[in-house]
Design an enzyme around this catalytic site. Structure first.
Site, PDB file in Angstrom:
ATOM      1  N   TYR A 150      -2.425  -0.452  10.400  1.00  0.00           N
ATOM      2  CA  TYR A 150      -2.602  -0.883   9.002  1.00  0.00           C
ATOM      3  C   TYR A 150      -1.278  -0.638   8.478  1.00  0.00           C
ATOM      4  CZ  TYR A 150      -3.840  -1.474   4.222  1.00  0.00           C
ATOM      5  OH  TYR A 150      -3.951  -1.446   2.953  1.00  0.00           O
TER       6      TYR A 150
ATOM      7  N   SER B 201       0.892  -1.182  -0.125  1.00  0.00           N
ATOM      8  CA  SER B 201      -0.078   0.128  -0.150  1.00  0.00           C
ATOM      9  C   SER B 201       0.991   1.146  -0.048  1.00  0.00           C
ATOM     10  CB  SER B 201      -0.955   0.095   1.180  1.00  0.00           C
ATOM     11  OG  SER B 201      -1.223   1.363   1.560  1.00  0.00           O
TER      12      SER B 201
HETATM   13  N1  LIG Z   1      -8.893  -1.031  -1.499  1.00  0.00           N
HETATM   14  C1  LIG Z   1      -7.952   0.017  -1.206  1.00  0.00           C
HETATM   15  O1  LIG Z   1      -8.179   1.224  -1.047  1.00  0.00           O
HETATM   16  C2  LIG Z   1      -6.462  -0.689  -1.128  1.00  0.00           C
HETATM   17  C3  LIG Z   1      -5.332  -0.032  -0.927  1.00  0.00           C
HETATM   18  C4  LIG Z   1      -4.050  -0.279  -0.886  1.00  0.00           C
HETATM   19  C5  LIG Z   1      -3.638  -1.679  -0.721  1.00  0.00           C
HETATM   20  N2  LIG Z   1      -5.020  -2.527  -0.431  1.00  0.00           N
HETATM   21  C6  LIG Z   1      -4.417  -3.888  -0.276  1.00  0.00           C
HETATM   22  O2  LIG Z   1      -5.189  -4.715  -1.252  1.00  0.00           O
HETATM   23  C7  LIG Z   1      -5.360  -6.038  -0.700  1.00  0.00           C
HETATM   24  C8  LIG Z   1      -6.860  -6.448  -1.350  1.00  0.00           C
HETATM   25  O3  LIG Z   1      -7.806  -5.645  -0.584  1.00  0.00           O
HETATM   26  P1  LIG Z   1      -9.188  -5.118  -1.353  1.00  0.00           P
HETATM   27  O4  LIG Z   1      -9.117  -3.491  -1.575  1.00  0.00           O
HETATM   28  O5  LIG Z   1      -9.460  -5.712  -2.628  1.00  0.00           O
HETATM   29  O6  LIG Z   1     -10.171  -5.593  -0.408  1.00  0.00           O
HETATM   30  P2  LIG Z   1     -11.422  -6.403  -0.277  1.00  0.00           P
HETATM   31  O7  LIG Z   1     -12.269  -6.220  -1.337  1.00  0.00           O
HETATM   32  O8  LIG Z   1     -12.083  -6.260   1.132  1.00  0.00           O
HETATM   33  O9  LIG Z   1     -10.705  -7.962  -0.438  1.00  0.00           O
HETATM   34  C9  LIG Z   1     -10.063  -8.543   0.660  1.00  0.00           C
HETATM   35  C10 LIG Z   1      -9.897  -9.902   0.206  1.00  0.00           C
HETATM   36  O10 LIG Z   1      -8.965 -10.488   1.319  1.00  0.00           O
HETATM   37  C11 LIG Z   1      -9.346 -11.788   1.677  1.00  0.00           C
HETATM   38  N3  LIG Z   1      -9.112 -11.910   3.199  1.00  0.00           N
HETATM   39  C12 LIG Z   1      -9.317 -11.117   4.148  1.00  0.00           C
HETATM   40  N4  LIG Z   1      -8.731 -11.805   5.415  1.00  0.00           N
HETATM   41  C13 LIG Z   1      -8.340 -13.148   5.005  1.00  0.00           C
HETATM   42  C14 LIG Z   1      -7.908 -14.227   5.414  1.00  0.00           C
HETATM   43  N5  LIG Z   1      -7.636 -14.336   6.853  1.00  0.00           N
HETATM   44  N6  LIG Z   1      -7.527 -15.392   4.700  1.00  0.00           N
HETATM   45  C15 LIG Z   1      -7.592 -15.261   3.338  1.00  0.00           C
HETATM   46  N7  LIG Z   1      -8.214 -14.245   2.802  1.00  0.00           N
HETATM   47  C16 LIG Z   1      -8.530 -13.243   3.374  1.00  0.00           C
HETATM   48  C17 LIG Z   1     -10.997 -11.701   1.334  1.00  0.00           C
HETATM   49  O11 LIG Z   1     -11.420 -13.125   1.370  1.00  0.00           O
HETATM   50  P3  LIG Z   1     -12.664 -13.731   2.001  1.00  0.00           P
HETATM   51  O12 LIG Z   1     -13.433 -12.719   2.936  1.00  0.00           O
HETATM   52  O13 LIG Z   1     -13.416 -14.416   0.829  1.00  0.00           O
HETATM   53  O14 LIG Z   1     -11.940 -14.783   2.843  1.00  0.00           O
HETATM   54  C18 LIG Z   1     -11.203 -10.707   0.287  1.00  0.00           C
HETATM   55  O15 LIG Z   1     -10.872 -11.698  -0.990  1.00  0.00           O
HETATM   56  C19 LIG Z   1      -5.347  -6.007   0.817  1.00  0.00           C
HETATM   57  O16 LIG Z   1      -4.026  -6.302   1.094  1.00  0.00           O
HETATM   58  C20 LIG Z   1      -5.335  -4.493   0.920  1.00  0.00           C
HETATM   59  O17 LIG Z   1      -4.609  -4.092   2.028  1.00  0.00           O
HETATM   60  C21 LIG Z   1      -6.142  -1.892  -0.982  1.00  0.00           C
END
Ligand SMILES: NC(=O)c1ccc[n+]([C@@H]2O[C@H](COP(=O)([O-])OP(=O)(O)OC[C@H]3O[C@@H](n4cnc5c(N)ncnc54)[C@H](OP(=O)(O)O)[C@@H]3O)[C@@H](O)[C@H]2O)c1
Length: 282
Positions: free
Chosen positions: A147, A134
Site C-alpha cells: 500500500y 496518504s
Molecule cells: N480511510 C483512511 O484511513 C485513508 C487514509 C489515507 C488515504 N486513504 C485513501 O482514500 C481513498 C478512499 O478510501 P476510503 O477511506 O474512502 O475507503 P472506502 O470507504 O473503502 O472507499 C473506497 C472507494 O473506492 C472505490 N473503489 C475501490 N476499488 C475500485 C475500483 N477498482 N474501481 C472504482 N472504484 C473503486 C469504492 O467504490 P465501489 O466499491 O463502489 O466501486 C469506494 O467508493 C483511497 O485511495 C485510500 O487509499 C484512506
C-alpha cells in the site's frame, strides 16, 4: 476564493468514505458532480449523480469519461480517490498477483483516469487533478509495504504530471490523509500468502489499527482539503489532511530519521529495540 458554479467534477470511488464526502462537499460548493462506483448508479444521491466505473478496466474508464463529456461537454476537476489497502501484511505474505492487484487500482487506476481526462483539459486549456494519496506516501509503515509503495508511486506521478501540465493551465495536487473513519479498514484485504511466523505480530497490529482508525478523522476533513486544493488560485502540489497528517509531515521533514523510525514502531506497539539508533538510518 473563486466560486466554481457550473464547473464539472468527476470523483472516483464516491460510493463511500472520502469519495462520497468529497462529492457532496463539491456539490455544496456549486460544482456539478459525477461520482463513480463499480456498482453503477446504486448509491446516487440528490447531491450528485453516479456513473458506473471500474478504474482497473480501461474500457470502463473510457466509457464513463465519454458519457460525462457527452452530457457536459467539459471536465474541470478530476478527483482520483478509488483505492484500497492490503494490511496488516508482511511484504512477503502477498503474492505477486496481489501486488499487481493493489497497484492496478491505486496507481494504474490513476494512470487510466488521467490518460482519459487530460486530453479534454488540454483542449480546454484548464483543469485540476487531485489525487488522494496518504501519509504512507511519504512515511512508509511496516506491514503495509505494498500500500505504501502504491501511494509513493502516486506522489511521484503527480509531481511529474504537474510539471508537465501547469503551463497548459492544468494543476495536479496530492491530498494526504492519515487514519480516516470510512469503510477503508473494513475493506482492507488480508494477505493472500500468510505465514505463521507473522501471526503474533498480525494479531497485535489488528488490535492497534482498529484503535487508530476509531480515533481517525471524519471523511469531511479530507473533503474540505480537496475543495481547498480545487479552488486555490495557486494550488500546492501536496496538502496534508487533518492534524495527525500535518504533524507526521513536519516530523518527516525536520526530525532525525532515527527518531521518526522509532516513533513509527512505538505507535504501532512494535519492538522498538530494533530502531536504527545504532544502524544510522540514512
Ligand atoms: N480511510 C483512511 O484511513 C485513508 C487514509 C489515507 C488515504 N486513504 C485513501 O482514500 C481513498 C478512499 O478510501 P476510503 O477511506 O474512502 O475507503 P472506502 O470507504 O473503502 O472507499 C473506497 C472507494 O473506492 C472505490 N473503489 C475501490 N476499488 C475500485 C475500483 N477498482 N474501481 C472504482 N472504484 C473503486 C469504492 O467504490 P465501489 O466499491 O463502489 O466501486 C469506494 O467508493 C483511497 O485511495 C485510500 O487509499 C484512506
Amino acid at each position: 476564493m473563486k466560486k466554481h458554479h457550473k464547473s464539472i467534477a468527476l470523483v472516483t470511488g464516491a460510493s463511500s468514505g472520502i469519495g462520497k464526502a468529497t462529492a457532496e462537499r463539491l456539490a455544496l460548493d456549486g460544482y456539478i458532480v459525477y461520482g463513480t462506483s463499480r456498482k453503477g448508479a446504486e448509491g446516487s444521491s440528490r447531491a450528485f449523480e453516479m456513473l458506473a466505473l471500474d478504474v482497473t478496466n480501461g474500457a470502463s474508464v473510457e466509457a464513463a469519461v465519454a458519457q460525462l463529456i457527452r452530457r457536459e461537454g467539459r471536465i474541470d476537476l478530476l478527483v482520483n480517490n478509488a483505492g484500497f489497502g492490503v494490511a496488516p501484511a508482511g511484504a512477503e505474505e502477498s503474492s505477486v498477483e496481489q501486488a499487481w492487484a493493489i497497484f492496478d487500482t491505486n496507481f494504474m487506476g490513476i494512470v487510466r483516469m488521467t490518460r482519459a481526462v487530460v486530453p479534454h483539459m488540454r483542449k480546454q486549456g484548464s483543469g485540476r487533478i487531485i489525487n488522494i494519496g496518504s501519509v504512507l506516501g511519504f512515511l512508509p509503515m511496516p506491514y503495509g509495504a505494498l500500500y505504501a509503495a502504491t501511494k509513493h508511486a502516486v506522489e511521484g506521478y503527480s509531481e511529474s504530471l504537474d510539471h508537465e501540465l501547469r503551463t497548459r493551465g492544468i494543476h495536479v495536487s496530492v491530498v494526504e490523509p492519515a487514519y480516516t473513519k470510512t469503510n477503508f479498514d473494513a475493506n482492507l484485504l488480508a494477505a493472500d500468502a500468510m505465514l505463521d511466523d507473522y501471526s503474533a505480530t498480525r494479531a497485535g497490529l489488528n488490535e492497534r489499527m482498529a484503535q487508530l482508525f476509531a480515533a481517525g478523522d471524519e471523511p469531511g476533513v479530507v473533503a474540505e482539503v480537496v475543495l481547498q486544493a480545487a479552488t486555490a488560485a495557486n494550488p500546492k502540489i501536496r496538502y496534508t489532511a487533518g492534524g495527525l497528517a500535518g504533524r507526521l509531515q513536519l516530523l518527516r521533514r525536520y526530525a532525525p530519521a532515527t527518531l521518526v523510525d522509532a516513533g513509527v514502531r512505538k505507535d504501532l506497539r512494535l519492538d522498538t529495540t530494533t530502531a536504527p539508533m545504532a544502524r544510522a538510518a540514512s
